[in-house]
Design a protein around this motif. Structure first.
Motif, PDB file in Angstrom:
ATOM      1  N   VAL A  23       0.845  -1.205   0.000  1.00 34.84           N
ATOM      2  CA  VAL A  23       0.000   0.000   0.000  1.00 34.84           C
ATOM      3  C   VAL A  23       0.875   1.248   0.000  1.00 34.84           C
ATOM      4  CG1 VAL A  23      -1.614   1.356   1.405  1.00 34.84           C
ATOM      5  CG2 VAL A  23      -2.034  -1.083   1.033  1.00 34.84           C
ATOM      6  N   SER A  24       1.889   1.252   0.826  1.00 36.30           N
ATOM      7  CA  SER A  24       2.781   2.397   0.923  1.00 36.30           C
ATOM      8  C   SER A  24       3.502   2.653  -0.406  1.00 36.30           C
ATOM      9  CB  SER A  24       3.792   2.167   2.038  1.00 36.30           C
ATOM     10  OG  SER A  24       4.715   3.211   2.094  1.00 36.30           O
ATOM     11  N   GLN A  25       3.987   1.598  -1.041  1.00 38.24           N
ATOM     12  CA  GLN A  25       4.684   1.752  -2.314  1.00 38.24           C
ATOM     13  C   GLN A  25       3.750   2.302  -3.393  1.00 38.24           C
ATOM     14  OE1 GLN A  25       6.212  -2.191  -3.002  1.00 38.24           O
ATOM     15  NE2 GLN A  25       8.175  -1.737  -2.035  1.00 38.24           N
ATOM     16  N   ILE A  26       2.538   1.787  -3.438  1.00 46.98           N
ATOM     17  CA  ILE A  26       1.593   2.264  -4.446  1.00 46.98           C
ATOM     18  C   ILE A  26       1.234   3.725  -4.180  1.00 46.98           C
ATOM     19  CG2 ILE A  26      -0.728   1.972  -5.383  1.00 46.98           C
ATOM     20  CD1 ILE A  26      -0.395  -1.059  -4.855  1.00 46.98           C
ATOM     21  N   GLU A  27       1.041   4.088  -2.903  1.00 49.19           N
ATOM     22  CA  GLU A  27       0.755   5.486  -2.578  1.00 49.19           C
ATOM     23  C   GLU A  27       1.888   6.395  -3.024  1.00 49.19           C
ATOM     24  OE1 GLU A  27       0.065   5.233   1.635  1.00 49.19           O
ATOM     25  OE2 GLU A  27      -2.117   5.098   1.372  1.00 49.19           O
ATOM     26  N   MET A  28       3.130   5.955  -2.801  1.00 47.33           N
ATOM     27  CA  MET A  28       4.277   6.754  -3.223  1.00 47.33           C
ATOM     28  C   MET A  28       4.311   6.899  -4.741  1.00 47.33           C
ATOM     29  SD  MET A  28       7.485   5.901  -0.678  1.00 47.33           S
ATOM     30  CE  MET A  28       7.661   4.225  -1.243  1.00 47.33           C
ATOM     31  N   MET A  29       3.996   5.826  -5.458  1.00 46.69           N
ATOM     32  CA  MET A  29       3.993   5.893  -6.920  1.00 46.69           C
ATOM     33  C   MET A  29       2.933   6.877  -7.418  1.00 46.69           C
ATOM     34  SD  MET A  29       4.551   1.895  -7.898  1.00 46.69           S
ATOM     35  CE  MET A  29       4.553   2.131  -9.648  1.00 46.69           C
ATOM     36  N   VAL A  30       1.730   6.809  -6.835  1.00 45.99           N
ATOM     37  CA  VAL A  30       0.658   7.735  -7.233  1.00 45.99           C
ATOM     38  C   VAL A  30       1.102   9.172  -6.979  1.00 45.99           C
ATOM     39  CG1 VAL A  30      -1.672   8.530  -6.678  1.00 45.99           C
ATOM     40  CG2 VAL A  30      -1.234   6.084  -6.946  1.00 45.99           C
ATOM     41  N   ASN A  74      -0.241  10.921 -19.922  1.00 47.37           N
ATOM     42  CA  ASN A  74       0.134   9.530 -19.634  1.00 47.37           C
ATOM     43  C   ASN A  74       0.399   9.321 -18.143  1.00 47.37           C
ATOM     44  OD1 ASN A  74      -0.089   8.764 -22.303  1.00 47.37           O
ATOM     45  ND2 ASN A  74       2.098   9.030 -22.745  1.00 47.37           N
ATOM     46  N   LEU A  75       1.050  10.280 -17.524  1.00 52.79           N
ATOM     47  CA  LEU A  75       1.317  10.178 -16.084  1.00 52.79           C
ATOM     48  C   LEU A  75       0.019  10.188 -15.278  1.00 52.79           C
ATOM     49  CD1 LEU A  75       4.439  12.485 -15.724  1.00 52.79           C
ATOM     50  CD2 LEU A  75       4.341  10.047 -15.194  1.00 52.79           C
ATOM     51  N   LEU A  76      -0.897  11.053 -15.657  1.00 54.46           N
ATOM     52  CA  LEU A  76      -2.184  11.111 -14.946  1.00 54.46           C
ATOM     53  C   LEU A  76      -2.989   9.829 -15.153  1.00 54.46           C
ATOM     54  CD1 LEU A  76      -3.184  14.843 -15.564  1.00 54.46           C
ATOM     55  CD2 LEU A  76      -2.325  13.799 -13.441  1.00 54.46           C
ATOM     56  N   ALA A  77      -2.913   9.255 -16.357  1.00 52.70           N
ATOM     57  CA  ALA A  77      -3.595   7.974 -16.606  1.00 52.70           C
ATOM     58  C   ALA A  77      -2.966   6.870 -15.759  1.00 52.70           C
ATOM     59  CB  ALA A  77      -3.518   7.618 -18.090  1.00 52.70           C
ATOM     60  N   SER A  78      -1.641   6.897 -15.673  1.00 55.14           N
ATOM     61  CA  SER A  78      -0.948   5.901 -14.834  1.00 55.14           C
ATOM     62  C   SER A  78      -1.319   6.075 -13.366  1.00 55.14           C
ATOM     63  CB  SER A  78       0.567   6.030 -14.998  1.00 55.14           C
ATOM     64  OG  SER A  78       0.952   5.699 -16.311  1.00 55.14           O
ATOM     65  N   ARG A  83      -4.279   4.132  -8.681  1.00 56.42           N
ATOM     66  CA  ARG A  83      -5.294   4.335  -7.638  1.00 56.42           C
ATOM     67  C   ARG A  83      -6.208   3.121  -7.537  1.00 56.42           C
ATOM     68  NH1 ARG A  83      -5.321   9.962  -9.621  1.00 56.42           N
ATOM     69  NH2 ARG A  83      -4.303  11.212  -8.018  1.00 56.42           N
ATOM     70  N   GLU A  84      -6.532   2.517  -8.690  1.00 54.09           N
ATOM     71  CA  GLU A  84      -7.333   1.292  -8.673  1.00 54.09           C
ATOM     72  C   GLU A  84      -6.566   0.167  -7.981  1.00 54.09           C
ATOM     73  OE1 GLU A  84      -8.555   0.386 -12.656  1.00 54.09           O
ATOM     74  OE2 GLU A  84      -9.523   2.332 -12.924  1.00 54.09           O
ATOM     75  N   LYS A  85      -5.273   0.069  -8.289  1.00 45.94           N
ATOM     76  CA  LYS A  85      -4.443  -0.948  -7.631  1.00 45.94           C
ATOM     77  C   LYS A  85      -4.317  -0.648  -6.145  1.00 45.94           C
ATOM     78  CE  LYS A  85      -1.822  -2.257 -11.684  1.00 45.94           C
ATOM     79  NZ  LYS A  85      -0.527  -2.411 -12.324  1.00 45.94           N
ATOM     80  N   LEU A  86      -4.267   0.631  -5.809  1.00 44.70           N
ATOM     81  CA  LEU A  86      -4.195   1.029  -4.403  1.00 44.70           C
ATOM     82  C   LEU A  86      -5.439   0.580  -3.656  1.00 44.70           C
ATOM     83  CD1 LEU A  86      -2.856   2.573  -2.073  1.00 44.70           C
ATOM     84  CD2 LEU A  86      -3.909   4.658  -2.960  1.00 44.70           C
TER      85      LEU A  86
END
Length: 138
Positions: A23-30, A74-78, A83-86
């Motif tokens: 969760v933390s890694q995905i939050e950082m990526m977002v 592209n960054l906003l789409a990613s 966010r869905e993965k989060l």
């Protein structure tokens, strides 16, 4: 029995920690994607100010600004995909926490049951000692 429940609790705690890390890694990526998109927005504005052309359809519009817009989109789409993965990772974390709590409650109940059995056995021993003393005092 004790070591099995303790190892199960350790396993569940490890799973919870792993889910938290995810969760933390995905939050950082977002956050990184959003930050980079914001920086690109600023660069686009600077480029538009520098060239004096803000109409994307204009024939002399900056190719750098066009490329930056594509990259920003592209960054906003990613970020939206992440966010869905989060959300999924947060659901998995909640489930892992529930599993841990269940195992801890079962372990607590087992400990209480063992303590009650031990008290019952001790009380039985004391009762026997009391009966023997009562017989010997007669």
């Amino acid at each position: 029995m004790k070591s099995r429940s303790e190892s199960l609790i350790r396993l569940k705690k490890f799973q919870v920690d792993e889910k938290r890390r995810q969760v933390s890694q995905i939050e950082m990526m977002v956050n990184d994607f959003v930050r980079m998109a914001t920086e690109l927005d600023q660069q686009i504005e600077i480029e538009q100010t520098k060239t004096g052309i803000s109409d994307v359809a204009h024939f002399a519009y900056s190719t750098f600004a066009k490329a930056a817009m594509v990259r920003r989109d592209n960054l906003l789409a990613s970020a939206n995909d992440m966010r869905e993965k989060l959300e999924a990772a947060q659901d998995a974390l909640a489930e892992a926490l529930e599993d841990l709590k269940k195992v801890e409650l079962l372990d607590q109940r087992e400990n209480q049951r063992e303590a009650a059995e031990q008290l019952k056995a001790e009380q039985s021993d004391y009762d026997e000692i009391g009966r023997l003393r009562f017989r010997n005092s007669k």
